[in-house]
Design an enzyme around this catalytic site. Structure first.
Site, short mmCIF file in Angstrom:
data_model
loop_
_atom_site.label_atom_id
_atom_site.label_comp_id
_atom_site.label_asym_id
_atom_site.label_seq_id
_atom_site.Cartn_x
_atom_site.Cartn_y
_atom_site.Cartn_z
N SER A 150 26.87 31.49 35.95
CA SER A 150 27.59 30.27 36.02
C SER A 150 26.86 29.17 35.71
CB SER A 150 28.28 30.12 37.30
OG SER A 150 28.88 28.83 37.72
N TYR A 183 27.43 29.93 46.69
CA TYR A 183 27.64 30.29 45.33
C TYR A 183 26.58 29.98 44.17
CZ TYR A 183 30.48 31.09 40.71
OH TYR A 183 31.00 31.26 39.73
P1 NAD Z 1 38.27 37.03 39.48
O1 NAD Z 1 38.50 36.63 40.74
O2 NAD Z 1 39.30 36.93 38.34
O3 NAD Z 1 37.58 38.44 39.21
C1 NAD Z 1 36.36 38.86 40.29
C2 NAD Z 1 36.23 40.27 40.06
O4 NAD Z 1 35.15 40.73 40.89
C3 NAD Z 1 37.81 41.12 40.43
O5 NAD Z 1 37.79 42.30 39.46
C4 NAD Z 1 37.30 41.86 41.60
O6 NAD Z 1 37.96 42.74 42.13
C5 NAD Z 1 35.96 41.91 41.66
N1 NAD Z 1 35.23 41.76 43.08
C6 NAD Z 1 35.31 40.92 44.09
N2 NAD Z 1 34.72 41.10 45.11
C7 NAD Z 1 34.37 42.61 44.78
C8 NAD Z 1 33.51 43.68 45.65
N3 NAD Z 1 33.12 43.36 46.96
N4 NAD Z 1 33.15 44.79 45.13
C9 NAD Z 1 33.59 45.18 43.81
N5 NAD Z 1 34.35 44.16 42.85
C10 NAD Z 1 34.72 42.94 43.56
O7 NAD Z 1 37.08 36.07 38.84
P2 NAD Z 1 36.62 35.56 37.63
O8 NAD Z 1 36.80 34.04 37.26
O9 NAD Z 1 36.98 36.33 36.53
O10 NAD Z 1 34.89 35.70 37.77
C11 NAD Z 1 34.10 36.82 37.20
C12 NAD Z 1 32.70 36.41 37.36
O11 NAD Z 1 32.58 35.06 36.62
C13 NAD Z 1 32.22 35.87 38.54
O12 NAD Z 1 30.79 36.24 38.95
C14 NAD Z 1 32.41 34.60 38.59
O13 NAD Z 1 31.24 33.68 39.67
C15 NAD Z 1 31.92 34.25 37.25
N6 NAD Z 1 32.37 32.79 36.89
C16 NAD Z 1 33.53 32.44 36.76
C17 NAD Z 1 34.27 31.11 36.31
C18 NAD Z 1 35.28 30.80 36.38
O14 NAD Z 1 35.51 29.71 36.06
N7 NAD Z 1 36.41 31.48 36.53
C19 NAD Z 1 32.97 30.23 36.03
C20 NAD Z 1 31.64 30.76 35.88
C21 NAD Z 1 31.36 32.03 36.25
#
Ligand code: NAD
Length: 275
Positions: A157, A170
């Site tokens: 991130s 986080y």
């Molecule tokens: P999301 O909530 O859409 O997806 C998260 C995924 O992780 C889902 O498939 C969920 O089921 C899975 N997950 C959560 N807890 C779990 C567990 N205990 N065991 C197994 N799977 C688990 O989120 P996203 O926005 O797609 O985020 C994905 C990654 O990208 C994360 O690591 C997040 O920190 C990172 N990220 C997101 C953003 C953003 O703006 N959305 C920005 C920077 C980084």
């Protein structure tokens, strides 16, 4: 949980990944689903995990199977459970005979001032966002070494590089992922295995939707102000990063052309970190 849009139409073409096996954690939603779909679309066999109802997961598996020529297998590993993570890695090798690509994407978020930050949320975020990456890498590395090639890509991130208030767990976890990425990159640098982290800015996914209300509460502002004045104002492009932009970078990092990129924390943040 809905099968969220993961527009991969604009992705750059990539080298074929036919006969390569990829694991994408947290691929039932958001960014992970988009990355799994991109890998499947260029022929990779893909093992996914992530939370959701049986029906939701089946929809995701069907969507991914329809995306490419490879096979898609679901593991119910919870990223907080070390034995289940070990079983997920073994499942990939049993199903496909080898492991080539590991994408650590599963992640969760909680937004609150540090003095009010719930201890169970701290523990869960460190477990899923940081320790889970350590365990997948620990278990996958012997298979990548046996394979004499590999790619490890951690979805970190912008918060692996800079901080924002009210995200203590986080930001700590994502900074930890950046450090872990660099260490493992050095350990594997002469083994034809690259290890990198992608550092996205704000991407419109369920994870971000879920933190708008908490951020509004923590900052004492409205939800609209969170989106416009906190999230989009951080990104000089003034727009959310798109999932296909992240999926394109994953495909490039998997290609031969990226074999000298290792130990890098690569921002995809609309200029956030340039300020
Ligand atoms: P999301 O909530 O859409 O997806 C998260 C995924 O992780 C889902 O498939 C969920 O089921 C899975 N997950 C959560 N807890 C779990 C567990 N205990 N065991 C197994 N799977 C688990 O989120 P996203 O926005 O797609 O985020 C994905 C990654 O990208 C994360 O690591 C997040 O920190 C990172 N990220 C997101 C953003 C953003 O703006 N959305 C920005 C920077 C980084």
């Amino acid at each position: 949980m809905a099968v969220t849009a993961s527009n991969t139409d604009n992705m750059m073409p990539a080298t074929s990944l036919i006969d390569q096996c990829a694991i994408v954690t947290g691929a039932t939603s958001g960014i992970g689903l988009g990355i799994a779909r991109a890998l499947a679309s260029v022929g990779a066999d893909v093992v996914i995990n992530g939370l959701g109802t049986a029906a939701d997961i089946q929809r995701v598996v069907d969507l991914l199977n329809d995306s490419g020529s490879g096979r898609v297998v679901y593991s119910d590993a919870n990223m907080t459970n070390v034995e289940q993570i070990e079983a997920m890695i073994e499942l990939a090798v049993e199903e496909f005979g080898h492991l080539d690509i590991l994408v650590n994407n599963a992640g969760i978020q909680h937004v609150a001032p540090v003095q009010d930050f719930p201890t169970d949320q701290w523990n869960a975020i460190i477990a899923v966002n940081l320790s889970g990456c350590f365990h997948t890498i620990r278990c996958a590395t012997p298979h990548l070494l046996a394979n004499r090639r590999g790619r490890i890509i951690n979805i970190a991130s912008t918060h692996a590089l800079v901080a924002s208030p009210f995200k203590s767990a986080y930001v700590a976890a994502k900074h930890g992922v950046a450090g872990l990425t660099k260490v493992v990159a050095l350990e594997l640098a002469d083994k034809n295995i690259t290890v990198n982290a992608i550092a996205p800015g704000y991407v419109e996914t369920p994870l971000v939707a879920g933190q708008v209300a908490d951020t509004a509460r923590a900052r004492g502002i409205s939800a609209d102000d969170v989106v416009n004045d906190v999230m989009l104002s951080a990104q000089p492009t003034g727009r959310f990063v798109q999932i296909d932009e992240l999926a394109s970078l994953v495909l490039f990092l998997c290609s031969d052309g990226a074999r000298s990129i290792t130990g890098a924390i690569l921002p995809v943040d609309g200029g956030w970190c340039a300020q």
